[in-house]
Write an enzyme that holds these catalytic residues in place. Structure first.
Site, PDB file in Angstrom:
ATOM      1  N   ASP A 239      39.800  42.251  43.064  1.00  0.00           N
ATOM      2  CA  ASP A 239      40.701  42.486  41.929  1.00  0.00           C
ATOM      3  C   ASP A 239      40.633  41.390  40.867  1.00  0.00           C
ATOM      4  O   ASP A 239      41.591  41.176  40.124  1.00  0.00           O
ATOM      5  CB  ASP A 239      42.163  42.634  42.405  1.00  0.00           C
ATOM      6  CG  ASP A 239      42.364  43.840  43.299  1.00  0.00           C
ATOM      7  OD1 ASP A 239      41.609  44.807  43.162  1.00  0.00           O
ATOM      8  OD2 ASP A 239      43.281  43.807  44.153  1.00  0.00           O
ATOM      9  N   GLU A 240      39.516  40.693  40.773  1.00  0.00           N
ATOM     10  CA  GLU A 240      39.391  39.614  39.796  1.00  0.00           C
ATOM     11  C   GLU A 240      38.210  39.808  38.854  1.00  0.00           C
ATOM     12  O   GLU A 240      37.815  38.875  38.142  1.00  0.00           O
ATOM     13  CB  GLU A 240      39.287  38.257  40.513  1.00  0.00           C
ATOM     14  CG  GLU A 240      40.557  37.873  41.258  1.00  0.00           C
ATOM     15  CD  GLU A 240      40.522  36.461  41.801  1.00  0.00           C
ATOM     16  OE1 GLU A 240      39.611  35.709  41.403  1.00  0.00           O
ATOM     17  OE2 GLU A 240      41.397  36.114  42.606  1.00  0.00           O
TER      18      GLU A 240
END
Length: 295
Positions: A239-240
């Site tokens: 999620d980055e």
């Protein structure tokens, strides 16, 4: 439903030139002069510089050119000579070179439905060539569109084996873009390495807040006044990845977790659709873990 007829709805003489390079005097002049000398009519031009003196320059030019289909290879060869002294990363796109999409989904159907609908009304100038799921539930949505549906169960024990199956399917269908339409599995590194900045995920949260599982529960417990959704490219850092698009909606103390999920579903499907549209139209440049999006 055969989507090859989409091509007839697109102007085959309209292309785009996308450029990324160190900032240097004369870039715009060189590009526009090149297009002029090749008889191109510039329809739209957009550019951005991180620093006009020592930064990085980005540009996207839409143009119209007679017989672009027949001239595209020659045009690319010619522009490589222009690009070299400016150290350009560049590409010239043509509407006939449609991206081939693979949609990965689990049990939530709203993002898949949105993509299938936009594809069926010819809004996406791309081909959805397969849908993959770790559950059989979504097959009934996909088969009426004559799109292959593959059920590949994924567990902690067989994750690497499943990834090998996925890679075989992706190669078989010559896929160049993966869309994670609420696919609730971690993508293994071997797939991410094969498709850098070509895997788009929709995260049901306004990143970087509430990373990981059950973000609506996290948001409810924190009493947030805004919830959101984030479309981003997938990297090995969960999620980055570089963020493509985000949107939010206001909520209040009366909203329960079920309400947040309902509101969030609308955000998710629209945010993902925008990101996919920009990606297939080559409107996104990734630079230093950020995206430049020419809308």
């Amino acid at each position: 439903m055969n989507q090859t007829s989409n091509k007839t709805a697109v102007n085959m003489n309209q292309g785009a030139l996308i450029v990324s390079c160190p900032e240097k005097q004369g870039i715009i002049a060189a590009i526009t002069q090149f297009l002029y000398e090749n008889g191109a009519n510039i329809l739209h031009s957009d550019q951005f510089s991180t620093n006009p003196e020592s930064g990085h320059f980005f540009m996207r030019v839409q143009f119209l050119m007679d017989n672009l289909t027949g001239r595209i290879d020659e045009l690319r060869q010619q522009f490589s000579l222009i690009a070299e002294p400016f150290q350009m990363d560049w590409k010239i796109t043509h509407p006939s070179e449609r991206k081939k999409l693979a949609v990965f989904v689990s049990k939530e159907d709203h993002c898949l439905r949105e993509l299938l609908w936009r594809w069926s009304i010819k809004e996406l100038n791309a081909d959805i060539v397969m849908v993959v799921s770790n559950h059989p539930d979504m097959k009934y949505l996909v088969t009426p569109h004559n799109i292959p549906y593959y059920h590949v169960p994924v567990t902690k024990e067989n994750r690497e084996e499943a990834a090998d199956i996925h890679l075989e399917l992706l190669q078989k269908h010559q896929v160049d873009t993966l869309i994670l339409a609420r696919y609730m599995q971690i993508i293994p590194g071997k797939i991410i390495d094969r498709y850098p900045n070509q895997i788009i995920n929709i995260h049901h949260s306004f990143l970087p807040a509430f990373i990981g599982g059950k973000p609506y529960h996290q948001a409810f417990n924190r009493g947030v006044k805004l919830i959101g959704a984030t479309a981003h490219y997938v990297t090995e850092d969960l999620d980055e990845g570089p963020i493509i698009e985000q949107d939010v909606s206001r909520v209040n103390h009366r909203h329960q977790v079920a309400d947040l999920k309902r509101i969030g579903r609308d955000l998710e499907r629209i945010v993902l659709a925008r990101a996919v549209q920009w990606h297939i139209n080559d409107q996104i440049i990734v630079h230093n873990h950020k995206t430049i999006v020419f809308e």
